[in-house]
Design a protein around this motif. Sequence first.
Motif, PDB file in Angstrom:
ATOM      1  N   LYS A 175      -4.646   0.415  -4.275  1.00 31.23           N
ATOM      2  CA  LYS A 175      -4.673   0.760  -2.847  1.00 31.23           C
ATOM      3  C   LYS A 175      -5.941   0.172  -2.202  1.00 31.23           C
ATOM      4  O   LYS A 175      -5.911  -0.382  -1.109  1.00 31.23           O
ATOM      5  CB  LYS A 175      -4.621   2.284  -2.657  1.00 31.23           C
ATOM      6  CG  LYS A 175      -3.195   2.827  -2.793  1.00 31.23           C
ATOM      7  CD  LYS A 175      -3.151   4.305  -3.069  1.00 31.23           C
ATOM      8  CE  LYS A 175      -3.796   5.159  -2.016  1.00 31.23           C
ATOM      9  NZ  LYS A 175      -3.873   6.589  -2.447  1.00 31.23           N
ATOM     10  N   ASN A 176      -7.065   0.297  -2.940  1.00 30.54           N
ATOM     11  CA  ASN A 176      -8.324  -0.277  -2.424  1.00 30.54           C
ATOM     12  C   ASN A 176      -8.225  -1.796  -2.298  1.00 30.54           C
ATOM     13  O   ASN A 176      -8.743  -2.386  -1.350  1.00 30.54           O
ATOM     14  CB  ASN A 176      -9.501   0.068  -3.353  1.00 30.54           C
ATOM     15  CG  ASN A 176      -9.868   1.536  -3.266  1.00 30.54           C
ATOM     16  OD1 ASN A 176      -9.566   2.191  -2.279  1.00 30.54           O
ATOM     17  ND2 ASN A 176     -10.488   2.067  -4.309  1.00 30.54           N
ATOM     18  N   ASP A 177      -7.562  -2.427  -3.273  1.00 30.70           N
ATOM     19  CA  ASP A 177      -7.358  -3.886  -3.204  1.00 30.70           C
ATOM     20  C   ASP A 177      -6.631  -4.255  -1.913  1.00 30.70           C
ATOM     21  O   ASP A 177      -7.012  -5.185  -1.197  1.00 30.70           O
ATOM     22  CB  ASP A 177      -6.488  -4.365  -4.377  1.00 30.70           C
ATOM     23  CG  ASP A 177      -7.287  -4.617  -5.643  1.00 30.70           C
ATOM     24  OD1 ASP A 177      -8.524  -4.541  -5.596  1.00 30.70           O
ATOM     25  OD2 ASP A 177      -6.657  -4.878  -6.690  1.00 30.70           O
ATOM     26  N   MET A 199      -6.340  -2.482   0.868  1.00 25.97           N
ATOM     27  CA  MET A 199      -7.148  -2.192   2.061  1.00 25.97           C
ATOM     28  C   MET A 199      -8.229  -3.250   2.269  1.00 25.97           C
ATOM     29  O   MET A 199      -8.514  -3.652   3.396  1.00 25.97           O
ATOM     30  CB  MET A 199      -7.796  -0.798   1.954  1.00 25.97           C
ATOM     31  CG  MET A 199      -6.825   0.351   2.087  1.00 25.97           C
ATOM     32  SD  MET A 199      -5.722   0.249   3.519  1.00 25.97           S
ATOM     33  CE  MET A 199      -6.856   0.302   4.877  1.00 25.97           C
ATOM     34  N   PHE A 200      -8.833  -3.697   1.165  1.00 20.56           N
ATOM     35  CA  PHE A 200      -9.906  -4.702   1.271  1.00 20.56           C
ATOM     36  C   PHE A 200      -9.358  -5.995   1.892  1.00 20.56           C
ATOM     37  O   PHE A 200      -9.953  -6.559   2.809  1.00 20.56           O
ATOM     38  CB  PHE A 200     -10.495  -4.979  -0.122  1.00 20.56           C
ATOM     39  CG  PHE A 200     -11.630  -5.960  -0.106  1.00 20.56           C
ATOM     40  CD1 PHE A 200     -12.921  -5.549   0.186  1.00 20.56           C
ATOM     41  CD2 PHE A 200     -11.408  -7.308  -0.366  1.00 20.56           C
ATOM     42  CE1 PHE A 200     -13.978  -6.462   0.216  1.00 20.56           C
ATOM     43  CE2 PHE A 200     -12.451  -8.226  -0.338  1.00 20.56           C
ATOM     44  CZ  PHE A 200     -13.742  -7.794  -0.049  1.00 20.56           C
ATOM     45  N   ASP A 213      -5.322   4.082  -7.236  1.00 24.23           N
ATOM     46  CA  ASP A 213      -6.380   3.977  -6.211  1.00 24.23           C
ATOM     47  C   ASP A 213      -6.993   2.580  -6.194  1.00 24.23           C
ATOM     48  O   ASP A 213      -7.350   2.051  -5.147  1.00 24.23           O
ATOM     49  CB  ASP A 213      -7.479   5.025  -6.458  1.00 24.23           C
ATOM     50  CG  ASP A 213      -7.033   6.409  -5.997  1.00 24.23           C
ATOM     51  OD1 ASP A 213      -5.893   6.525  -5.488  1.00 24.23           O
ATOM     52  OD2 ASP A 213      -7.807   7.379  -6.155  1.00 24.23           O
ATOM     53  N   TRP A 214      -7.118   2.020  -7.379  1.00 27.52           N
ATOM     54  CA  TRP A 214      -7.684   0.658  -7.488  1.00 27.52           C
ATOM     55  C   TRP A 214      -6.860  -0.313  -6.637  1.00 27.52           C
ATOM     56  O   TRP A 214      -7.382  -1.083  -5.839  1.00 27.52           O
ATOM     57  CB  TRP A 214      -7.666   0.236  -8.958  1.00 27.52           C
ATOM     58  CG  TRP A 214      -8.340  -1.077  -9.210  1.00 27.52           C
ATOM     59  CD1 TRP A 214      -7.831  -2.312  -8.944  1.00 27.52           C
ATOM     60  CD2 TRP A 214      -9.642  -1.283  -9.753  1.00 27.52           C
ATOM     61  NE1 TRP A 214      -8.735  -3.277  -9.304  1.00 27.52           N
ATOM     62  CE2 TRP A 214      -9.846  -2.682  -9.799  1.00 27.52           C
ATOM     63  CE3 TRP A 214     -10.648  -0.441 -10.225  1.00 27.52           C
ATOM     64  CZ2 TRP A 214     -11.021  -3.246 -10.299  1.00 27.52           C
ATOM     65  CZ3 TRP A 214     -11.818  -1.005 -10.710  1.00 27.52           C
ATOM     66  CH2 TRP A 214     -11.993  -2.377 -10.741  1.00 27.52           C
ATOM     67  N   THR A 240     -14.170  -5.317  -5.871  1.00 30.81           N
ATOM     68  CA  THR A 240     -14.447  -6.227  -4.756  1.00 30.81           C
ATOM     69  C   THR A 240     -15.398  -7.353  -5.133  1.00 30.81           C
ATOM     70  O   THR A 240     -15.796  -8.133  -4.270  1.00 30.81           O
ATOM     71  CB  THR A 240     -15.035  -5.433  -3.573  1.00 30.81           C
ATOM     72  OG1 THR A 240     -16.055  -4.564  -4.087  1.00 30.81           O
ATOM     73  CG2 THR A 240     -13.969  -4.598  -2.888  1.00 30.81           C
ATOM     74  N   TYR A 261       0.842  -1.206   0.000  1.00 31.06           N
ATOM     75  CA  TYR A 261       0.000   0.000   0.000  1.00 31.06           C
ATOM     76  C   TYR A 261       0.877   1.255   0.000  1.00 31.06           C
ATOM     77  O   TYR A 261       0.711   2.160  -0.819  1.00 31.06           O
ATOM     78  CB  TYR A 261      -0.911  -0.019   1.236  1.00 31.06           C
ATOM     79  CG  TYR A 261      -1.779   1.214   1.345  1.00 31.06           C
ATOM     80  CD1 TYR A 261      -3.067   1.222   0.846  1.00 31.06           C
ATOM     81  CD2 TYR A 261      -1.287   2.390   1.939  1.00 31.06           C
ATOM     82  CE1 TYR A 261      -3.861   2.358   0.914  1.00 31.06           C
ATOM     83  CE2 TYR A 261      -2.069   3.528   2.010  1.00 31.06           C
ATOM     84  CZ  TYR A 261      -3.350   3.507   1.499  1.00 31.06           C
ATOM     85  OH  TYR A 261      -4.110   4.642   1.565  1.00 31.06           O
TER      86      TYR A 261
END
Length: 533
Positions: free
Chosen positions: A83-85, A87-88, A80-81, A418, A49
């Motif tokens: 980073k979201n991966d 975090m998820f 961002d994609w 997701t 991240y």
Amino acid sequence: MAATKVTIPEYRETALDAIPAICQKVRDTFQTHKTKDAEFRLVQLRKLYWALVDLTPQIKEALRKDLGKSEYETVFTEIDWLKNDCMFQIRHLKNFMKDEKLGSPHVPLTYSFMNYRIKKDPIGAVLIISAYNYPLHLLLSPFVGAIAAGCTAVLKPTEMAPHTAMVAVEILKRLDPDAYAIVNGAIPETTALLDQKWDKILYTGSATVGAIIAKKAAETLTPVCLELGGRNPAFVTKNANIALAARRLLWGKAHNAGQVCMSHNYILVEREVVDSLIAHLNESFREFFPNGAKASPDLSRVVNARHFARLKKMLDNTKGKIVMGGQMDEKELFIEPTAVLVDSMDDSMVQEESFGPIFSIFPVDNLDQALGIANKVHRTPLTLFSFGTKDENNKVLNEMLSGGATINDSFTHGSLGTVPFGGVGDSGWGSYRGKASFDCFTHHRTVAETPAWMEALLRVRYMPYDWAKLRQMARLSETAPNFDREGRIVRKGLGYWLGVIFGLGSGSAKGALLRWALVVAVGYAVAARRGMA
Ligand SMILES: NC(=O)C1=CN([C@@H]2O[C@H](COP(=O)(O)OP(=O)(O)OC[C@H]3O[C@@H](n4cnc5c(N)ncnc54)[C@H](O)[C@@H]3O)[C@@H](O)[C@H]2O)C=CC1
Ligand SMILES: CC1=C(/C=C/C(C)=C/C=C/C(C)=C/C=C/C=C(C)/C=C/C=C(C)/C=C/C=C(\C)C(=O)O)C(C)(C)CCC1
């Protein structure tokens, strides 16, 4: 504020003779079991991240150089994609890793003491090979799944986005060097990687190369997840909101200059609304690119001269008529979003995968004809899109199979990181993203545990066989059918249903008694274990 100068190391292929040792190292590391530890996985995901955050300027510059990708799309669909991966997976990892207890209806009462469960085991050392259109996203998004699952991995970025490949090298330097490695190169390097033994291979790219990968993997019975392309149809009926369909479909072909495996290849449109669709496409084009497409900072370029020539050839070979766009500039690898009106399913604009900003419009008499054509062009595309009434959209979903589908829009089903994403048949095997990414690299192992005290109850399975025991077991576990030999449901009235409820599904009084006795025994044992009895 002056912009900081960003430097990206020059692209270097990995030496072919270094590849076996690189692979051996990640295989050996897997055998140390250190990557299975939840905390290890979390630390790696957190480091990834922050690498994405810290190397953002390099990522933006690399994608600009490789694909002329706009900064907006780089942030939205790559940085961002990913980073979201991360975090998820970070947020849900411990939950995903937990054993899943198996109870009713999978485990009958008679087996309920044997602690059936699904244990989540990392599949091992994996190879991830990726395509050029989202060069960082397609490399690291599956990788996030591999880390979360506790695997070790070797990544092979596409050589067609060399700057991004070198930034990926920098990113990997932040992670555990024994568990993860990157190999750069093209066919020789990928072939050398495929000569190694893997526990799973995830490949994103063309179907032709996908077949090479699958064949090679089959030699060692290595499982593969293939994310391939397809000739994706869009259906537009006379009942659709034509202006909205035009705007949304144009977005699907303008985003990343249509270099999206999910975007539509051709639109099958009912004849009555063809002119309206074309007019609205042109209107949306002017809205998206008020100063022309070439001047827009938002439109990516075609990746290289080979793909430019491929797209140009599709346009040169068509017998159709350009009804939107059509401008191109080879020096800049620029192709305007372009629509071609065609009248045959043999046209190059229908038969070949566009994977660029060009698509065709094919007038049809009705939805049945459209479905007939689409099923002949490609029976299992990666995606399909339907714009019509609820019944028409359901008909499309029922009468044509695809990896994913979006109703009333362009690839919304694939715009969310997701939910599972993947093809079907020759557009792909398996899926990833969200929990599916964790599952993709996880072996779901069924585990059972038989307590020693159960030995007497297990008499039924031991020799010398005893028919009476088998009948007793059947009385306890078999469900009486409520259908006859013709497959018809036999309605037996209130008496039957009372029997099912009070007899716990048994067809006989003796069976019911045995079942109740077992329920009481299991209930007592559970209560005893909880200290209540
Ligand atoms: N389903 C999906 O998620 C996606 C599918 N695609 C599909 O990928 C294609 C475009 O991507 P490309 O990068 O051009 O794909 P490609 O198949 O040419 O390359 C993909 C990867 O395979 C490697 N490769 C190429 N030829 C090889 C060979 N003979 N042996 C071993 N490895 C080889 C390349 O080095 C690269 O890393 C389109 O067909 C598109 O539909 C693209 C993006 C996503
Ligand atoms: C309700 C409120 C809000 C709502 C906002 C909504 C509903 C926003 C919806 C936004 C959407 C649908 C955005 C779509 C984004 C599309 C993206 C990021 C596309 C990505 C494509 C990718 C990654 C392609 C991949 C290609 C692959 C894998 C391939 O080629 O294989 C507000 C407005 C937020 C606030 C008020 C309340």
